[in-house]
Every structure is written in C-alpha cells, then in structure tokens.
Design a protein around this motif. Structure first.
Motif, PDB file in Angstrom:
ATOM      1  N   ASN A 120       0.796  -1.225   0.000  1.00  0.00           N
ATOM      2  CA  ASN A 120       0.000   0.000   0.000  1.00  0.00           C
ATOM      3  C   ASN A 120       0.832   1.281   0.000  1.00  0.00           C
ATOM      4  O   ASN A 120       0.279   2.361  -0.164  1.00  0.00           O
ATOM      5  CB  ASN A 120      -0.922   0.018   1.228  1.00  0.00           C
ATOM      6  N   GLY A 121       2.129   1.161   0.234  1.00  0.00           N
ATOM      7  CA  GLY A 121       2.945   2.366   0.293  1.00  0.00           C
ATOM      8  C   GLY A 121       4.277   2.093   0.954  1.00  0.00           C
ATOM      9  O   GLY A 121       4.827   0.986   0.857  1.00  0.00           O
ATOM     10  N   ILE A 122       4.784   3.100   1.661  1.00  0.00           N
ATOM     11  CA  ILE A 122       6.111   2.975   2.260  1.00  0.00           C
ATOM     12  C   ILE A 122       6.125   3.654   3.625  1.00  0.00           C
ATOM     13  O   ILE A 122       5.580   4.745   3.802  1.00  0.00           O
ATOM     14  CB  ILE A 122       7.190   3.572   1.319  1.00  0.00           C
ATOM     15  N   SER A 123       6.710   2.970   4.601  1.00  0.00           N
ATOM     16  CA  SER A 123       6.865   3.519   5.944  1.00  0.00           C
ATOM     17  C   SER A 123       8.254   4.118   6.085  1.00  0.00           C
ATOM     18  O   SER A 123       9.243   3.564   5.584  1.00  0.00           O
ATOM     19  CB  SER A 123       6.667   2.426   6.998  1.00  0.00           C
ATOM     20  N   VAL A 124       8.318   5.238   6.794  1.00  0.00           N
ATOM     21  CA  VAL A 124       9.583   5.923   7.042  1.00  0.00           C
ATOM     22  C   VAL A 124       9.757   6.041   8.553  1.00  0.00           C
ATOM     23  O   VAL A 124       8.881   6.566   9.250  1.00  0.00           O
ATOM     24  CB  VAL A 124       9.600   7.331   6.408  1.00  0.00           C
ATOM     25  N   THR A 125      10.876   5.553   9.054  1.00  0.00           N
ATOM     26  CA  THR A 125      11.177   5.631  10.479  1.00  0.00           C
ATOM     27  C   THR A 125      12.400   6.504  10.696  1.00  0.00           C
ATOM     28  O   THR A 125      13.432   6.309  10.045  1.00  0.00           O
ATOM     29  CB  THR A 125      11.431   4.233  11.073  1.00  0.00           C
ATOM     30  N   TYR A 126      12.269   7.468  11.598  1.00  0.00           N
ATOM     31  CA  TYR A 126      13.388   8.312  12.003  1.00  0.00           C
ATOM     32  C   TYR A 126      13.912   7.823  13.353  1.00  0.00           C
ATOM     33  O   TYR A 126      13.128   7.593  14.288  1.00  0.00           O
ATOM     34  CB  TYR A 126      12.948   9.770  12.173  1.00  0.00           C
ATOM     35  N   ARG A 127      15.211   7.713  13.460  1.00  0.00           N
ATOM     36  CA  ARG A 127      15.847   7.345  14.731  1.00  0.00           C
ATOM     37  C   ARG A 127      17.025   8.285  14.964  1.00  0.00           C
ATOM     38  O   ARG A 127      17.917   8.398  14.111  1.00  0.00           O
ATOM     39  CB  ARG A 127      16.319   5.894  14.696  1.00  0.00           C
ATOM     40  N   VAL A 128      16.995   8.969  16.097  1.00  0.00           N
ATOM     41  CA  VAL A 128      18.093   9.845  16.493  1.00  0.00           C
ATOM     42  C   VAL A 128      18.694   9.271  17.768  1.00  0.00           C
ATOM     43  O   VAL A 128      17.981   9.031  18.748  1.00  0.00           O
ATOM     44  CB  VAL A 128      17.615  11.297  16.744  1.00  0.00           C
ATOM     45  N   VAL A 129      20.004   9.052  17.756  1.00  0.00           N
ATOM     46  CA  VAL A 129      20.708   8.511  18.910  1.00  0.00           C
ATOM     47  C   VAL A 129      21.671   9.575  19.435  1.00  0.00           C
ATOM     48  O   VAL A 129      22.383  10.223  18.652  1.00  0.00           O
ATOM     49  CB  VAL A 129      21.485   7.233  18.547  1.00  0.00           C
ATOM     50  N   ASN A 130      21.678   9.754  20.734  1.00  0.00           N
ATOM     51  CA  ASN A 130      22.597  10.672  21.399  1.00  0.00           C
ATOM     52  C   ASN A 130      23.751   9.868  22.003  1.00  0.00           C
ATOM     53  O   ASN A 130      23.572   9.207  23.030  1.00  0.00           O
ATOM     54  CB  ASN A 130      21.863  11.448  22.495  1.00  0.00           C
ATOM     55  N   PRO A 131      24.946   9.906  21.408  1.00  0.00           N
ATOM     56  CA  PRO A 131      26.074   9.162  21.962  1.00  0.00           C
ATOM     57  C   PRO A 131      26.821   9.921  23.058  1.00  0.00           C
ATOM     58  O   PRO A 131      27.806   9.413  23.596  1.00  0.00           O
ATOM     59  CB  PRO A 131      26.971   8.954  20.739  1.00  0.00           C
ATOM     60  N   MET A 132      26.340  11.121  23.390  1.00  0.00           N
ATOM     61  CA  MET A 132      27.050  11.986  24.311  1.00  0.00           C
ATOM     62  C   MET A 132      26.621  11.731  25.754  1.00  0.00           C
ATOM     63  O   MET A 132      25.575  11.131  26.013  1.00  0.00           O
ATOM     64  CB  MET A 132      26.818  13.465  23.940  1.00  0.00           C
ATOM     65  N   GLU A 133      27.421  12.211  26.677  1.00  0.00           N
ATOM     66  CA  GLU A 133      27.103  12.126  28.111  1.00  0.00           C
ATOM     67  C   GLU A 133      26.455  13.413  28.587  1.00  0.00           C
ATOM     68  O   GLU A 133      26.637  13.833  29.727  1.00  0.00           O
ATOM     69  CB  GLU A 133      28.389  11.825  28.907  1.00  0.00           C
ATOM     70  N   GLU A 134      25.683  14.034  27.716  1.00  0.00           N
ATOM     71  CA  GLU A 134      24.919  15.229  28.052  1.00  0.00           C
ATOM     72  C   GLU A 134      23.686  15.277  27.167  1.00  0.00           C
ATOM     73  O   GLU A 134      23.604  14.584  26.139  1.00  0.00           O
ATOM     74  CB  GLU A 134      25.755  16.494  27.842  1.00  0.00           C
ATOM     75  N   THR A 135      22.709  16.050  27.572  1.00  0.00           N
ATOM     76  CA  THR A 135      21.484  16.219  26.784  1.00  0.00           C
ATOM     77  C   THR A 135      21.785  16.961  25.492  1.00  0.00           C
ATOM     78  O   THR A 135      22.563  17.929  25.481  1.00  0.00           O
ATOM     79  CB  THR A 135      20.431  16.986  27.593  1.00  0.00           C
ATOM     80  N   ILE A 136      21.187  16.510  24.384  1.00  0.00           N
ATOM     81  CA  ILE A 136      21.261  17.250  23.133  1.00  0.00           C
ATOM     82  C   ILE A 136      19.860  17.736  22.770  1.00  0.00           C
ATOM     83  O   ILE A 136      18.847  17.224  23.253  1.00  0.00           O
ATOM     84  CB  ILE A 136      21.871  16.427  21.982  1.00  0.00           C
ATOM     85  N   TYR A 137      19.818  18.734  21.892  1.00  0.00           N
ATOM     86  CA  TYR A 137      18.577  19.376  21.464  1.00  0.00           C
ATOM     87  C   TYR A 137      18.528  19.339  19.946  1.00  0.00           C
ATOM     88  O   TYR A 137      19.541  19.593  19.277  1.00  0.00           O
ATOM     89  CB  TYR A 137      18.522  20.817  21.977  1.00  0.00           C
ATOM     90  N   PHE A 138      17.358  19.033  19.399  1.00  0.00           N
ATOM     91  CA  PHE A 138      17.267  18.906  17.952  1.00  0.00           C
ATOM     92  C   PHE A 138      15.820  19.034  17.493  1.00  0.00           C
ATOM     93  O   PHE A 138      14.874  18.867  18.270  1.00  0.00           O
ATOM     94  CB  PHE A 138      17.823  17.555  17.485  1.00  0.00           C
TER      95      PHE A 138
END
Length: 290
Positions: A120-138
């Motif tokens: 029926n179509g195509i699924s798109v998955t976004y995955r963001v991983v933070n490898p840092m030892e602090e909070t990131i913002y995006f």
C-alpha cells in the motif's frame, strides 16, 4: 547512488544523498506519486529536515553562549548517508556527526532513516541517537512532495487536502518565515488546492501529537496519497508560489520554525526536542498510495 526497493505492487527509489525518497511508482497503473523535482519550481522530492525544521531567527542561534550559523531546514538533506541495511523491500540509511556538522551544530549524533515498502505504500522511520554524556537538542521533520499530475489530464485545482479526524485545528501562520503565534486561530482543515492557497507560505496546523491522516487526492479520479502520523507535533502543507509547480507537500513535523519573538537560545527553542545522555528518539510516518 540510489537504492531501489521493490515488491509486486510498488517500486521505490531512495538516493543515498540526503536519504531522499525520489520515486514511488505503482506498477499496475504506472502512476508516479512523487514530484519530479523540477528545479524550475522546487528541486527536491522528500528531504529530511534535521537538526531543525524551518528557520532559526536570522539563521543564527546560541548554545551555552556560543553562536552557530544554520540555514533553513538544517544540513542533513544535503549530505550523503551510508546504507547500513538493505533487503528487497527495506533499507536503512545512517548519518553521523562530522567536523563540518559540528561547525553548524555542536552535538554528536547518529541519524537513521529506515524505509519499509509494502503493498500500500512505504513507511519511514526516524531514529536519532545521542552518543554523548549530556542532553542534546534537535528538531526533525519530513518534506515529501507529491505529484498533482497523477493522470495526464489532471489540473492542479482537481485536488484537495483533508486531515482526519475531521475537526477544527489550530492554524499557525508564518510571517517572513517565522511563526506568528499571536495570530493563531482554529480553522477547518479541508482545503481546495490552488496556487493562491500558498501565497502566504506553508499552511501549518497543530496536530497536538495525536494520530492523524493527511490526504491529498483528486476529486475527479480519486487517486492520491495519504500520510499517517501518530505523534507529529504539526503538519505543514506547502507548494511553491508564485511559481506554479504541479505538486503539494504534506509534511509531518516533530519541530517547528522559530517564532518571531525567539530569543536565539537553542535550548529555549519553540517545540525543540530534548534527548538525554545516551538516549534514543524514534518516530516516523507512513505514505499510503491509492
């Protein structure tokens, strides 16, 4: 280079540059659902918007007192991704921080786009991983552009956009590319497509991170596309103006452009996402064709 996904019903093409879906073709009808990317009107097909959606004020922002320059929609759409997994009907693309990205955005990150084709179509998955030892913002968002020439005789005004569940939703206008939060209002979401519809830039509705389906279809032959998003913060509906390209973008967003009143501190940014140390953010959407 491009990756081709294929099954008995559909054929999809995704460029490694930007991990961008550039073609979604129905085999039986030979209908091409994606916009052609004609640069006379808009030279893209379906870019990912990362690490911002829209603009930061004056293309400049600050983190911990240091200023960075970042243009509209960020840099991921203009970078080459690596293919880390692939089957006949699926593929996963990955982008990691570099010295160059850190000049614009200081954080380490891993960004993955996964595509899964079905009948029926195509699924798109976004995955963001933070490898840092602090909070990131995006921020992150989608920008797929769909053809309004699904059949050769189609006229632009043959099409309509609908959002379901059907109800009035908060409309957030743009002023010079920034959110004008003082002018929000509840509005209907059934839209008759015309070029003049986009004279004031994208039409933005607050989805309140609730499941929604955004549909673009022909009123004459009934073919079209729909976007299923379970937790998007907003949707942007856009086409070029005054140029008259034969496409409409249906854009689920998990971030938004700066408001007119933004103070420039990225950690205060409107609708920004926070990702704790070594954490993971995962979301996505489905493109259905009919």
């Amino acid at each position: 280079m491009a990756v081709i996904l294929e099954n008995g019903k559909l054929r999809a093409v995704i460029n490694e540059h930007g991990a961008e879906l550039v073609s979604l073709l129905a085999k039986d009808t030979q209908i091409q659902y994606m916009w052609s990317g004609d640069s006379k009107y808009w030279g893209r097909h379906s870019p990912v918007l990362f690490p911002i959606e829209g603009r930061v004020k004056d293309d400049t922002y600050q983190i911990d007192g240091k200023s960075y320059h970042l243009t509209q929609h960020g840099f991921a759409r203009d970078m080459d991704f690596m293919v880390i997994e692939q089957t006949e009907t699926s593929a996963c693309f990955e982008l990691r921080a570099t010295k160059e990205t850190k000049q614009k955005y200081p954080y380490d990150f891993v960004l993955q786009l996964a595509y899964q084709l079905d009948d029926n179509g195509i699924s798109v998955t976004y995955r963001v991983v933070n490898p840092m030892e602090e909070t990131i913002y995006f921020g992150i968002g989608a920008h797929p552009a769909f053809s309004t020439k699904l059949e050769l005789a189609d006229q632009y005004t043959d099409y309509e956009v609908q959002i379901s569940p059907a109800k009035k939703r908060l409309h957030i206008p743009l002023k010079d590319g920034y959110l004008d939060l003082d002018q929000t209002a509840l509005k209907d979401t059934d839209l008759a497509v015309s070029h003049e519809l986009f004279k004031d830039d994208a039409i933005i509705y607050n989805l309140e991170q609730e499941p929604a389906v955004i549909t673009l279809k022909s009123k004459k032959h009934g073919h079209g596309v729909s976007i299923e998003a379970d937790d998007a913060k907003a949707v942007g509906i856009w086409s070029c103006y005054p140029a008259k390209g034969d496409f409409v973008c249906l854009e689920p967003w998990w971030a938004l452009s700066d408001p007119i009143t933004a103070d420039g501190d990225f950690k205060h940014k409107y609708a920004i996402n926070e990702l704790a140390a070594t954490g993971e953010f995962k979301t996505g959407f489905k493109i259905n064709v009919f």
